[in-house]
Scaffold this active site. Structure first.
Site, PDB file in Angstrom:
ATOM      1  N   LEU A   1     -47.250  67.900  39.100  1.00 14.87           N
ATOM      2  CA  LEU A   1     -46.218  67.077  39.725  1.00 14.87           C
ATOM      3  C   LEU A   1     -46.525  65.599  39.527  1.00 14.87           C
ATOM      4  CD1 LEU A   1     -45.807  69.064  43.061  1.00 14.87           C
ATOM      5  CD2 LEU A   1     -44.174  68.967  41.183  1.00 14.87           C
ATOM      6  N   CYS A   2     -45.517  64.851  39.127  1.00 13.61           N
ATOM      7  CA  CYS A   2     -45.656  63.406  38.936  1.00 13.61           C
ATOM      8  C   CYS A   2     -45.277  62.706  40.236  1.00 13.61           C
ATOM      9  CB  CYS A   2     -44.761  62.937  37.792  1.00 13.61           C
ATOM     10  SG  CYS A   2     -44.876  61.162  37.454  1.00 13.61           S
ATOM     11  N   MET A   3     -46.235  62.617  41.149  1.00 21.01           N
ATOM     12  CA  MET A   3     -46.014  61.977  42.446  1.00 21.01           C
ATOM     13  C   MET A   3     -47.223  61.111  42.779  1.00 21.01           C
ATOM     14  SD  MET A   3     -44.448  65.157  44.688  1.00 21.01           S
ATOM     15  CE  MET A   3     -44.425  64.155  46.193  1.00 21.01           C
TER      16      MET A   3
END
Length: 378
Positions: free
Chosen positions: A306-308
């Site tokens: 996840l790109c968070m």
């Protein structure tokens, strides 16, 4: 330290910083946990008006089984980076293993942060513990006296049995609001940890295990969990490896419609996430990846990472709860317009590829910074 010795120290601290203290309050305590508040004065009001004081800062302290050989662990219910920095500095002060010295350092640093004079009561923390029945025992209730007598008979109990002791000062049981089947899971974990401890086969760290037990209890009593928005399963009964199923997303989103179709086609009606925790949790974030189904959009990278920013060292705070992280991921998938990729190769999601994608994106953002997508992007 014996149970009676620890209890005497905690009573001494609570007698100095009671529930009516003007600056720092120990609201409740148990043998393995403190719940405290730091009162912040309001800023100077504009001429002719008055301001209400801001809500107090809430701080928690986990006391490990090896105290005082190892330091207690502190965290704060706030996203303020200044407060996180205070706790990080406290963590870096390796000589402060004493709870009294930690409290003194913490209160003084918070006073400096808010431009307040050092409170005189912190000097009392340098005093030796009172002996006999003087001082701190005057306010002990009859129920507490009974508990103290019982404690004398169980001084040799290990950390996990200590955690089962009834709470004091009227605080509700830490297991209240948790369903029986989940209480059974918690009890099984406690027994396993105790047996591992006796066998010298402890996995993880005391700090991480204590915090993860607290997080799991909080999840079990949360309304989102009880409402079926998500569910949690420990992989091989390990506190450090969770399967989280997102059962409900925004009903107006395309992702919700996709999950309905997925249920009809494959009998799967959830998004399966894997949460992996390290020994230094909560000071480092968990590694989170999507296991299934294969998604496009929603800030999901190759391998399911996840790109968070929230899930990176740069964006993480030890104050974050796992409950809030789960709900944030749920919202981010919808915001990023995630869609189920029907017919996609399911083998493309695996741990090695997810870690590679995660490391690459973190390096990019460390150079270029993070940004919030414009509203038209979701």
């Amino acid at each position: 330290m014996s149970v009676s010795g620890l209890k005497a120290e905690l009573k001494f601290l609570a007698s100095i910083f009671d529930k009516n203290h003007e600056r720092f309050r120990i609201v409740s305590w148990k043998l393995d946990e403190l719940h405290c508040q730091f009162l912040v004065p309001p800023p100077p009001p504009p001429p002719g008006s008055s301001l209400s004081p801001p809500p107090p800062l809430t701080l928690h302290c986990n006391i490990t089984e090896s105290y005082p050989s190892s330091s207690p662990i502190w965290f704060v219910d706030s996203d303020d980076p200044n407060l996180t920095s205070v706790l990080e500095r406290l963590e870096d002060t390796k000589n402060n293993s004493s709870l009294r010295q930690q409290l003194k350092w913490l209160i003084c640093d918070l006073c400096r942060l808010y431009n307040l004079p050092k409170h005189l009561d912190v000097e009392m923390l340098d005093q030796p513990l009172p002996t006999g029945q003087n001082g701190t025992t005057e306010e002990v209730t009859s129920e507490e006296e009974e508990e103290e007598e019982m404690a004398e008979d169980i001084e040799d109990l290990d950390h996990y049995e200590m955690k089962e002791e009834e709470p004091i000062n009227g605080k509700k049981s830490e297991d209240e609001g948790i369903e029986k089947e989940n209480l059974a899971i918690l009890e099984k974990i406690r027994k396993t940890q105790r047996q591992d401890h006796l066998n010298g086969a402890v996995s993880g760290s005391v700090q991480a295990s204590d915090r993860l037990m607290k997080e799991l209890r909080d999840v079990y009593r949360s309304q989102s969990y009880k409402a079926g928005i998500y569910s949690v399963e420990l992989i091989n009964d390990s506190l450090y490896d969770w399967h989280v199923k997102l059962h409900k997303v925004d009903s107006d989103s395309p992702l919700h419609s996709d999950l309905q179709i997925l249920k009809e086609k494959e009998g799967i009606e959830y998004i399966l996430l894997n949460f992996s925790f390290k020994d230094n949790f909560p000071f480092d974030p968990p590694f989170v990846r999507v296991v299934l189904p294969v998604l496009s959009g929603g800030y999901v990278l190759g391998g399911g990472a996840l790109c968070m920013e929230l899930l990176t060292k740069q964006g993480w705070s030890s104050a974050y709860s796992i409950e809030s992280v789960i709900m944030q991921i749920n919202a981010t998938l919808v915001k990023g317009k995630a869609r189920v990729q029907f017919g996609a190769n399911k083998n493309q999601y695996n741990l090695a590829r997810a870690q590679q994608s995660y490391n690459s994106i973190v390096q990019i953002h460390e150079k270029n910074g993070w940004y919030t997508p414009p509203k038209e992007d979701g």
